[in-house]
Design a protein around this motif. Structure first.
Motif, PDB file in Angstrom:
ATOM      1  N   MET A   1       0.811  -1.194   0.000  1.00 36.75           N
ATOM      2  CA  MET A   1       0.000   0.000   0.000  1.00 36.75           C
ATOM      3  C   MET A   1       0.856   1.260   0.000  1.00 36.75           C
ATOM      4  O   MET A   1       0.413   2.290  -0.507  1.00 36.75           O
ATOM      5  CB  MET A   1      -0.941  -0.004   1.201  1.00 36.75           C
ATOM      6  N   CYS A   2       2.040   1.167   0.597  1.00 35.34           N
ATOM      7  CA  CYS A   2       2.941   2.329   0.569  1.00 35.34           C
ATOM      8  C   CYS A   2       3.307   2.684  -0.867  1.00 35.34           C
ATOM      9  O   CYS A   2       3.403   3.869  -1.206  1.00 35.34           O
ATOM     10  CB  CYS A   2       4.216   2.045   1.365  1.00 35.34           C
ATOM     11  N   LEU A   3       3.469   1.661  -1.689  1.00 30.87           N
ATOM     12  CA  LEU A   3       3.799   1.902  -3.094  1.00 30.87           C
ATOM     13  C   LEU A   3       2.651   2.628  -3.805  1.00 30.87           C
ATOM     14  O   LEU A   3       2.893   3.552  -4.594  1.00 30.87           O
ATOM     15  CB  LEU A   3       4.113   0.576  -3.792  1.00 30.87           C
ATOM     16  N   ILE A   4       1.433   2.263  -3.511  1.00 33.19           N
ATOM     17  CA  ILE A   4       0.275   2.925  -4.110  1.00 33.19           C
ATOM     18  C   ILE A   4       0.230   4.390  -3.690  1.00 33.19           C
ATOM     19  O   ILE A   4       0.040   5.289  -4.523  1.00 33.19           O
ATOM     20  CB  ILE A   4      -1.035   2.203  -3.721  1.00 33.19           C
ATOM     21  N   ALA A   5       0.413   4.650  -2.398  1.00 25.22           N
ATOM     22  CA  ALA A   5       0.350   6.021  -1.890  1.00 25.22           C
ATOM     23  C   ALA A   5       1.484   6.875  -2.455  1.00 25.22           C
ATOM     24  O   ALA A   5       1.265   8.005  -2.883  1.00 25.22           O
ATOM     25  CB  ALA A   5       0.385   6.015  -0.363  1.00 25.22           C
ATOM     26  N   ALA A   6       2.697   6.325  -2.467  1.00 22.56           N
ATOM     27  CA  ALA A   6       3.839   7.074  -3.013  1.00 22.56           C
ATOM     28  C   ALA A   6       3.662   7.301  -4.511  1.00 22.56           C
ATOM     29  O   ALA A   6       4.007   8.382  -5.028  1.00 22.56           O
ATOM     30  CB  ALA A   6       5.137   6.327  -2.728  1.00 22.56           C
ATOM     31  N   SER A   7       3.116   6.323  -5.197  1.00 20.17           N
ATOM     32  CA  SER A   7       2.858   6.477  -6.635  1.00 20.17           C
ATOM     33  C   SER A   7       1.814   7.558  -6.890  1.00 20.17           C
ATOM     34  O   SER A   7       1.882   8.274  -7.889  1.00 20.17           O
ATOM     35  CB  SER A   7       2.389   5.157  -7.239  1.00 20.17           C
ATOM     36  N   GLY A   8       0.851   7.693  -5.992  1.00 21.13           N
ATOM     37  CA  GLY A   8      -0.153   8.753  -6.116  1.00 21.13           C
ATOM     38  C   GLY A   8       0.492  10.125  -6.031  1.00 21.13           C
ATOM     39  O   GLY A   8       0.174  11.034  -6.816  1.00 21.13           O
ATOM     40  N   SER A   9       1.418  10.292  -5.084  1.00 24.00           N
ATOM     41  CA  SER A   9       2.136  11.565  -4.979  1.00 24.00           C
ATOM     42  C   SER A   9       2.983  11.801  -6.221  1.00 24.00           C
ATOM     43  O   SER A   9       3.066  12.924  -6.723  1.00 24.00           O
ATOM     44  CB  SER A   9       3.013  11.593  -3.726  1.00 24.00           C
ATOM     45  N   ALA A  10       3.608  10.738  -6.728  1.00 26.60           N
ATOM     46  CA  ALA A  10       4.406  10.883  -7.952  1.00 26.60           C
ATOM     47  C   ALA A  10       3.521  11.303  -9.121  1.00 26.60           C
ATOM     48  O   ALA A  10       3.898  12.181  -9.913  1.00 26.60           O
ATOM     49  CB  ALA A  10       5.125   9.573  -8.266  1.00 26.60           C
ATOM     50  N   ALA A  11       2.339  10.713  -9.215  1.00 27.60           N
ATOM     51  CA  ALA A  11       1.425  11.073 -10.298  1.00 27.60           C
ATOM     52  C   ALA A  11       0.984  12.530 -10.193  1.00 27.60           C
ATOM     53  O   ALA A  11       0.905  13.245 -11.203  1.00 27.60           O
ATOM     54  CB  ALA A  11       0.203  10.152 -10.283  1.00 27.60           C
ATOM     55  N   LEU A  12       0.709  12.997  -8.975  1.00 24.81           N
ATOM     56  CA  LEU A  12       0.311  14.395  -8.801  1.00 24.81           C
ATOM     57  C   LEU A  12       1.459  15.339  -9.148  1.00 24.81           C
ATOM     58  O   LEU A  12       1.244  16.400  -9.750  1.00 24.81           O
ATOM     59  CB  LEU A  12      -0.188  14.639  -7.380  1.00 24.81           C
ATOM     60  N   LEU A  13       2.680  14.975  -8.786  1.00 23.43           N
ATOM     61  CA  LEU A  13       3.841  15.803  -9.156  1.00 23.43           C
ATOM     62  C   LEU A  13       4.050  15.820 -10.665  1.00 23.43           C
ATOM     63  O   LEU A  13       4.314  16.877 -11.253  1.00 23.43           O
ATOM     64  CB  LEU A  13       5.105  15.280  -8.471  1.00 23.43           C
ATOM     65  N   ILE A  14       3.932  14.669 -11.294  1.00 21.26           N
ATOM     66  CA  ILE A  14       4.067  14.599 -12.752  1.00 21.26           C
ATOM     67  C   ILE A  14       2.996  15.463 -13.406  1.00 21.26           C
ATOM     68  O   ILE A  14       3.271  16.193 -14.361  1.00 21.26           O
ATOM     69  CB  ILE A  14       4.013  13.134 -13.240  1.00 21.26           C
TER      70      ILE A  14
END
Length: 149
Positions: A1-14
């Motif tokens: 789940m940490c990967l999902i949450a961190a990926s969400g932040s990465a997507a918002l930054l992108i």
């Protein structure tokens, strides 16, 4: 789940960088909202590498921090409260004094109290707040799972 949450932040930054590439220059508050996403990505990477049990809590705090900044920015946009008096974009400070003056005079003023882009009646700051608080919930779920709650 940490990967999902961190990926969400990465997507918002992108997404933020994509809009910047499209010509939507970020204001000061927009830039402030990016830093906690970077921290959340780092916490997610560290959680995957080291497995430290406190990292999902740190990720939740980072996501909540950028969500709170998004709420603050939304309030500035809507005129509910005043934003920073220095709400402009920055630039390169190199060169001579004359070059710097020319750069200042030619730079567009990016105001924090004007909505540059909106979808479904909500500004980018508002969308960042909504999605960041959702990511904070994912971080909390990851923390509960990691810590046996």
């Amino acid at each position: 789940m940490c990967l999902i949450a961190a990926s969400g932040s990465a997507a918002l930054l992108i997404g933020a960088f994509f809009f910047q590439w499209l010509g939507y220059a970020p204001c000061k508050l927009c830039l402030w909202q990016r830093w906690p996403h970077g921290a959340a990505i780092a916490f997610g990477a560290a959680a995957l590498i080291f497995g430290w049990r406190w990292l999902p809590f740190a990720g939740a705090m980072a996501a909540a921090a950028t969500g709170a900044l998004g709420i603050y920015h939304t309030g500035v946009e809507k005129g509910w409260w005043q934003g920073p008096t220095t709400c402009t974009s920055g630039g390169d400070l190199g060169g001579s004094a004359e070059d710097l003056l020319n750069q200042i005079m030619d730079a567009p003023l990016i105001r924090c109290d004007e909505v540059a882009w909106a979808f479904a009646g909500l500004s980018m700051a508002t969308w960042n707040a909504i999605l960041s608080f959702a990511l904070a919930l994912i971080w909390i779920a990851a923390a509960r799972r990691t810590n046996g709650f």
